[in-house]
Design an enzyme around this catalytic site. Sequence first.
Site, PDB file in Angstrom:
ATOM      1  N   GLN A 177     -44.675 147.562  42.213  1.00 51.02           N
ATOM      2  CA  GLN A 177     -44.012 146.292  42.510  1.00 51.02           C
ATOM      3  C   GLN A 177     -43.542 146.204  43.962  1.00 51.02           C
ATOM      4  OE1 GLN A 177     -40.873 145.973  39.577  1.00 51.02           O
ATOM      5  NE2 GLN A 177     -42.300 145.988  37.865  1.00 51.02           N
ATOM      6  N   HIS A 199     -39.011 147.876  40.347  1.00 44.70           N
ATOM      7  CA  HIS A 199     -37.642 147.377  40.534  1.00 44.70           C
ATOM      8  C   HIS A 199     -37.160 147.480  41.984  1.00 44.70           C
ATOM      9  CE1 HIS A 199     -36.746 148.096  35.950  1.00 44.70           C
ATOM     10  NE2 HIS A 199     -37.862 147.411  36.180  1.00 44.70           N
ATOM     11  N   GLU A 211     -32.220 137.203  32.572  1.00 42.65           N
ATOM     12  CA  GLU A 211     -30.955 136.472  32.723  1.00 42.65           C
ATOM     13  C   GLU A 211     -30.965 135.533  33.927  1.00 42.65           C
ATOM     14  OE1 GLU A 211     -28.062 140.163  31.223  1.00 42.65           O
ATOM     15  OE2 GLU A 211     -27.890 139.392  33.277  1.00 42.65           O
ATOM     16  N   TYR A 253     -22.218 142.744  36.537  1.00 46.31           N
ATOM     17  CA  TYR A 253     -23.068 141.936  35.667  1.00 46.31           C
ATOM     18  C   TYR A 253     -23.652 142.720  34.488  1.00 46.31           C
ATOM     19  CZ  TYR A 253     -22.140 138.084  38.637  1.00 46.31           C
ATOM     20  OH  TYR A 253     -21.452 137.085  39.302  1.00 46.31           O
ATOM     21  N   TYR A 261     -38.569 149.118  25.743  1.00 44.72           N
ATOM     22  CA  TYR A 261     -39.926 148.632  25.493  1.00 44.72           C
ATOM     23  C   TYR A 261     -40.489 149.174  24.180  1.00 44.72           C
ATOM     24  CZ  TYR A 261     -39.928 146.735  30.200  1.00 44.72           C
ATOM     25  OH  TYR A 261     -39.627 145.992  31.330  1.00 44.72           O
TER      26      TYR A 261
END
Length: 360
Positions: free
Chosen positions: A77, A141, A235, A245, A256
Site C-alpha cells: 500500500q 497501513h 469509520e 478514536y 479477517y
Amino acid sequence: MKLYISSLIFLVLMSLSSFSQSKEYELIVPGLTIPWGGTFLPDNSMLITEKEGKLIHFKKGKKTEITNVPTVYLRGQGGFLDVKLHPNYRENGWIYFTYASSQGERNGGNTALMRAKLKGNQLVNTEVLYKASPNTTTSYHFGSRIAFDVENHVYFSVGDRGSRDLNPQDITKDCGKIYRLNDDGTIPKDNPFVNNKNAKKAIFSYGHRNPQGMEMNPFTNEIWSHEHGPKGGDEINIIKKGKNYGWPKASFGVNYSGTKFTDKTSIPGMENPIHYWTPSIAPSGMAFITSDKYRKWKGNLLVGSLKFQYLSRCILKDNKVFKEVKLLKDIGRVRSIEQGLDGYIYVGVENLGIVKLLPK
C-alpha cells in the site's frame, strides 16, 4: 401492430436508459494506473500522484511527468500518496505531498510529509517536514491524506503500519495517528501533547487504524476523516484535538478470520465514529460538495469504495450520515475525489483515470 409498437417503445426506453447510464461520467484523464491523489492548480489544470512514484501534470489534454519528485518506498500500500495545495498557493506556491519513504534508520519505510514548489516541469525547494519512524518492511497501513484548516495548519494521517497493539494507543510512538503542523513544518504551540515529555509533539489525535480520507468540512470548519477497519468497522470521524478514536480497543469490526479482538464498540473517554460500514467498503478519498453544479447534492459528502467499486454520496443531517446513495456503480476501485475550481467533482479510478461526475 400493437406488439411491434410495444417492442419499439421498449427498445427506445432501453436505449435511453443505457445512454443515461453512460453519461453518468466523462473520462477526462485516461491511462492512469493508481491515481492516489489529485489537486487543481489555479488554471484548473491537475496535479495527479501515481502510486508507483510519478507526479503527472494534466493541462489542456496533455499529460506531462514532473521531475525531481521524492523517491518513494514502493511496497504494498506504500508509494506516492496524497497531494494538496497550500490555501494561499497563489501567494506562496507551496505544494504538499505524502509518500512512503525509506529515509531513516532500519530497513523498509514509513510515511513522510514534504512540501515543494513547481517550476516549469520540475519540483524545486523540496523540504521534508515530517517523517514517521521507525521504518518497517510491512506492506500496509501507510495512510495518508492531507488537509488544511482555516488557520493554515497542515494535517496528515499515518496508518498504524500493521502494529495495532503497539502504535495507535501510544502517543510516544508514530503511526495510527493524525498529525498537525504549522505550514512550515514546525510544531504548533497549542498542539495537545507539546507539554508531554515523551510524546510525539506533532500528534493531534490518536487511536486510528488506516485513514485514507480527510478533508476540512467547509460548512463547519471541522476536520473530517475516514479510516479502514478490519473486517467491518470502516469509520467516519470528526477529528478533535487530543482525542482517542479507540483503535484497537473499540471497533465494529472483527479479525479477517472472523474472530473477535475486542468485545467493545464504544469505550467511555474515547470518540465514537459518526458513521461506520459493516461490511467494510474500504473507503478512499473524500470530498464535500460545495458547488451548485449538483443542485440538491450541495452539502453532501462523497466517499469512494475500493472494495465495492462505487462512489458513495452521503447525505448528512446533524453531523451524521442520514442516507447513502451509490453512484458510478462498478466503475472500478475509487481511489481519490476532488472538487475542481469549475465546481465539478473529479474522481480517480484505478486502471481507468480521472472522470468527471456529471450532474443528473
